[in-house]
Design a protein around this motif. Structure first.
Motif, PDB file in Angstrom:
ATOM      1  N   VAL A   3      12.618  33.999  37.464  1.00  0.00           N
ATOM      2  CA  VAL A   3      12.942  33.620  38.596  1.00  0.00           C
ATOM      3  C   VAL A   3      11.721  33.534  39.179  1.00  0.00           C
ATOM      4  CG1 VAL A   3      14.773  34.938  39.479  1.00  0.00           C
ATOM      5  CG2 VAL A   3      12.699  35.638  40.011  1.00  0.00           C
ATOM      6  N   THR A   4      11.397  32.493  40.295  1.00  0.00           N
ATOM      7  CA  THR A   4       9.688  31.835  40.391  1.00  0.00           C
ATOM      8  C   THR A   4      10.510  32.105  42.033  1.00  0.00           C
ATOM      9  OG1 THR A   4      10.459  29.441  40.393  1.00  0.00           O
ATOM     10  CG2 THR A   4       9.837  30.483  38.727  1.00  0.00           C
ATOM     11  N   ALA A   5       9.235  31.964  43.133  1.00  0.00           N
ATOM     12  CA  ALA A   5       8.938  32.126  44.318  1.00  0.00           C
ATOM     13  C   ALA A   5       8.141  31.053  44.898  1.00  0.00           C
ATOM     14  CB  ALA A   5       8.229  33.304  44.816  1.00  0.00           C
ATOM     15  N   ASP A   6       8.277  30.391  45.781  1.00  0.00           N
ATOM     16  CA  ASP A   6       7.919  29.283  46.615  1.00  0.00           C
ATOM     17  C   ASP A   6       6.960  29.859  48.093  1.00  0.00           C
ATOM     18  OD1 ASP A   6       6.959  27.394  48.175  1.00  0.00           O
ATOM     19  OD2 ASP A   6       8.617  25.977  47.632  1.00  0.00           O
ATOM     20  N   HIS A   7       5.871  30.148  47.789  1.00  0.00           N
ATOM     21  CA  HIS A   7       5.218  30.820  48.847  1.00  0.00           C
ATOM     22  C   HIS A   7       5.004  30.249  50.331  1.00  0.00           C
ATOM     23  CE1 HIS A   7       4.393  34.707  46.521  1.00  0.00           C
ATOM     24  NE2 HIS A   7       3.541  34.188  45.254  1.00  0.00           N
ATOM     25  N   ASP A   8       4.675  28.660  49.900  1.00  0.00           N
ATOM     26  CA  ASP A   8       5.127  28.164  51.130  1.00  0.00           C
ATOM     27  C   ASP A   8       6.868  27.788  52.293  1.00  0.00           C
ATOM     28  OD1 ASP A   8       2.718  27.351  51.095  1.00  0.00           O
ATOM     29  OD2 ASP A   8       2.770  25.602  49.345  1.00  0.00           O
ATOM     30  N   ARG A   9       7.463  28.696  51.455  1.00  0.00           N
ATOM     31  CA  ARG A   9       9.206  28.529  52.242  1.00  0.00           C
ATOM     32  C   ARG A   9       9.088  29.885  52.639  1.00  0.00           C
ATOM     33  NH1 ARG A   9      13.368  24.648  51.037  1.00  0.00           N
ATOM     34  NH2 ARG A   9      12.510  22.896  49.626  1.00  0.00           N
ATOM     35  N   CYS A  10       8.542  30.987  52.191  1.00  0.00           N
ATOM     36  CA  CYS A  10       9.111  32.239  51.905  1.00  0.00           C
ATOM     37  C   CYS A  10       8.472  32.297  53.881  1.00  0.00           C
ATOM     38  CB  CYS A  10       8.075  33.201  51.208  1.00  0.00           C
ATOM     39  SG  CYS A  10       8.493  35.120  51.844  1.00  0.00           S
ATOM     40  N   GLN A  11       9.266  33.060  54.870  1.00  0.00           N
ATOM     41  CA  GLN A  11       8.738  33.616  55.742  1.00  0.00           C
ATOM     42  C   GLN A  11       9.364  34.772  56.162  1.00  0.00           C
ATOM     43  OE1 GLN A  11       8.443  31.238  57.864  1.00  0.00           O
ATOM     44  NE2 GLN A  11       7.889  29.850  56.431  1.00  0.00           N
ATOM     45  N   GLY A  12       9.252  35.675  55.015  1.00  0.00           N
ATOM     46  CA  GLY A  12       9.505  37.330  55.131  1.00  0.00           C
ATOM     47  C   GLY A  12      10.592  37.823  55.723  1.00  0.00           C
ATOM     48  N   HIS A  13      11.716  37.344  55.097  1.00  0.00           N
ATOM     49  CA  HIS A  13      13.189  37.255  55.557  1.00  0.00           C
ATOM     50  C   HIS A  13      13.515  38.695  54.567  1.00  0.00           C
ATOM     51  CE1 HIS A  13      14.178  34.104  58.216  1.00  0.00           C
ATOM     52  NE2 HIS A  13      13.495  33.688  57.299  1.00  0.00           N
ATOM     53  N   ALA A  14      13.313  39.375  53.658  1.00  0.00           N
ATOM     54  CA  ALA A  14      13.013  40.257  53.350  1.00  0.00           C
ATOM     55  C   ALA A  14      14.096  40.608  52.410  1.00  0.00           C
ATOM     56  CB  ALA A  14      12.651  41.582  54.055  1.00  0.00           C
ATOM     57  N   GLN A  15      15.580  39.299  52.647  1.00  0.00           N
ATOM     58  CA  GLN A  15      16.959  38.905  52.067  1.00  0.00           C
ATOM     59  C   GLN A  15      16.822  39.116  50.065  1.00  0.00           C
ATOM     60  OE1 GLN A  15      19.550  39.657  53.895  1.00  0.00           O
ATOM     61  NE2 GLN A  15      17.980  39.788  55.385  1.00  0.00           N
ATOM     62  N   CYS A  16      15.934  38.561  50.127  1.00  0.00           N
ATOM     63  CA  CYS A  16      15.974  38.991  48.018  1.00  0.00           C
ATOM     64  C   CYS A  16      15.709  39.763  48.576  1.00  0.00           C
ATOM     65  CB  CYS A  16      14.507  37.666  48.139  1.00  0.00           C
ATOM     66  SG  CYS A  16      12.897  38.661  49.237  1.00  0.00           S
ATOM     67  N   PHE A  17      14.454  40.459  48.488  1.00  0.00           N
ATOM     68  CA  PHE A  17      14.314  42.665  48.363  1.00  0.00           C
ATOM     69  C   PHE A  17      15.186  43.340  48.720  1.00  0.00           C
ATOM     70  CE2 PHE A  17      12.431  46.637  49.704  1.00  0.00           C
ATOM     71  CZ  PHE A  17      12.132  46.891  48.864  1.00  0.00           C
ATOM     72  N   GLY A  30       6.153  41.801  54.419  1.00  0.00           N
ATOM     73  CA  GLY A  30       7.090  40.957  53.742  1.00  0.00           C
ATOM     74  C   GLY A  30       7.123  40.646  53.301  1.00  0.00           C
ATOM     75  N   TYR A  31       6.469  39.679  53.100  1.00  0.00           N
ATOM     76  CA  TYR A  31       6.843  38.383  52.587  1.00  0.00           C
ATOM     77  C   TYR A  31       6.511  38.868  50.952  1.00  0.00           C
ATOM     78  CZ  TYR A  31       5.302  35.457  56.912  1.00  0.00           C
ATOM     79  OH  TYR A  31       5.514  35.409  58.180  1.00  0.00           O
ATOM     80  N   ILE A  32       6.916  37.594  50.067  1.00  0.00           N
ATOM     81  CA  ILE A  32       7.517  37.779  48.824  1.00  0.00           C
ATOM     82  C   ILE A  32       6.073  37.676  48.144  1.00  0.00           C
ATOM     83  CG2 ILE A  32       8.083  35.380  47.632  1.00  0.00           C
ATOM     84  CD1 ILE A  32      10.364  36.973  46.345  1.00  0.00           C
ATOM     85  N   ALA A  33       5.608  38.677  47.271  1.00  0.00           N
ATOM     86  CA  ALA A  33       4.647  39.467  46.093  1.00  0.00           C
ATOM     87  C   ALA A  33       4.364  39.240  45.172  1.00  0.00           C
ATOM     88  CB  ALA A  33       4.177  40.768  46.431  1.00  0.00           C
ATOM     89  N   MET A  34       5.979  38.333  44.281  1.00  0.00           N
ATOM     90  CA  MET A  34       5.598  37.894  43.075  1.00  0.00           C
ATOM     91  C   MET A  34       6.077  36.442  42.759  1.00  0.00           C
ATOM     92  SD  MET A  34       8.531  36.482  41.427  1.00  0.00           S
ATOM     93  CE  MET A  34      10.586  35.637  42.115  1.00  0.00           C
ATOM     94  N   ASP A  35       4.867  35.707  41.906  1.00  0.00           N
ATOM     95  CA  ASP A  35       5.106  34.059  41.922  1.00  0.00           C
ATOM     96  C   ASP A  35       5.765  34.190  41.290  1.00  0.00           C
ATOM     97  OD1 ASP A  35       2.757  33.215  42.990  1.00  0.00           O
ATOM     98  OD2 ASP A  35       1.151  34.567  41.040  1.00  0.00           O
ATOM     99  N   SER A  36       5.938  34.134  39.727  1.00  0.00           N
ATOM    100  CA  SER A  36       6.834  33.997  38.511  1.00  0.00           C
ATOM    101  C   SER A  36       7.013  35.949  37.817  1.00  0.00           C
ATOM    102  CB  SER A  36       6.513  33.246  38.228  1.00  0.00           C
ATOM    103  OG  SER A  36       7.426  32.677  36.595  1.00  0.00           O
ATOM    104  N   GLN A  37       8.263  35.629  37.348  1.00  0.00           N
ATOM    105  CA  GLN A  37       8.973  36.815  36.638  1.00  0.00           C
ATOM    106  C   GLN A  37       9.895  36.383  36.108  1.00  0.00           C
ATOM    107  OE1 GLN A  37       8.320  40.213  39.385  1.00  0.00           O
ATOM    108  NE2 GLN A  37      10.066  42.038  38.232  1.00  0.00           N
TER     109      GLN A  37
END
Ligand code: SF4
Length: 63
Positions: A3-17, A30-37
């Motif tokens: 999985v990869t995260a686009d930090h420019d899109r993340c708005q901190g909704h925390a639904q992923c978490f 509350g923003y996603i902290a990982m880049d790719s995992q």
């Protein structure tokens, strides 16, 4: 699977978490902290749920 995260899109909704707390780690704001995992075998469904739950479409799943 990865999985990869686009930090420019993340708005901190925390639904992923909320769907996969062991995979989608958040920072103190509350923003996603990982880049790719890599996704651990057995966590694929939770990874897909978390990605699908993101209202900003900030998470990509790569099979
Ligand atoms: S659900 Fe999406 S917008 Fe919210 S923290 Fe996770 S990646 Fe960011």
């Amino acid at each position: 699977m990865k999985v990869t995260a686009d930090h420019d899109r993340c708005q901190g909704h925390a639904q992923c978490f909320a769907n996969a707390p062991g995979l989608y780690l958040l920072d103190d704001d509350g923003y996603i902290a990982m880049d790719s995992q890599e996704v651990t075998p057995g966590d694929e469904d939770a990874a897909r749920r978390g990605a699908a739950a993101c209202p900003e479409r900030a998470i990509s799943v790569i099979d």
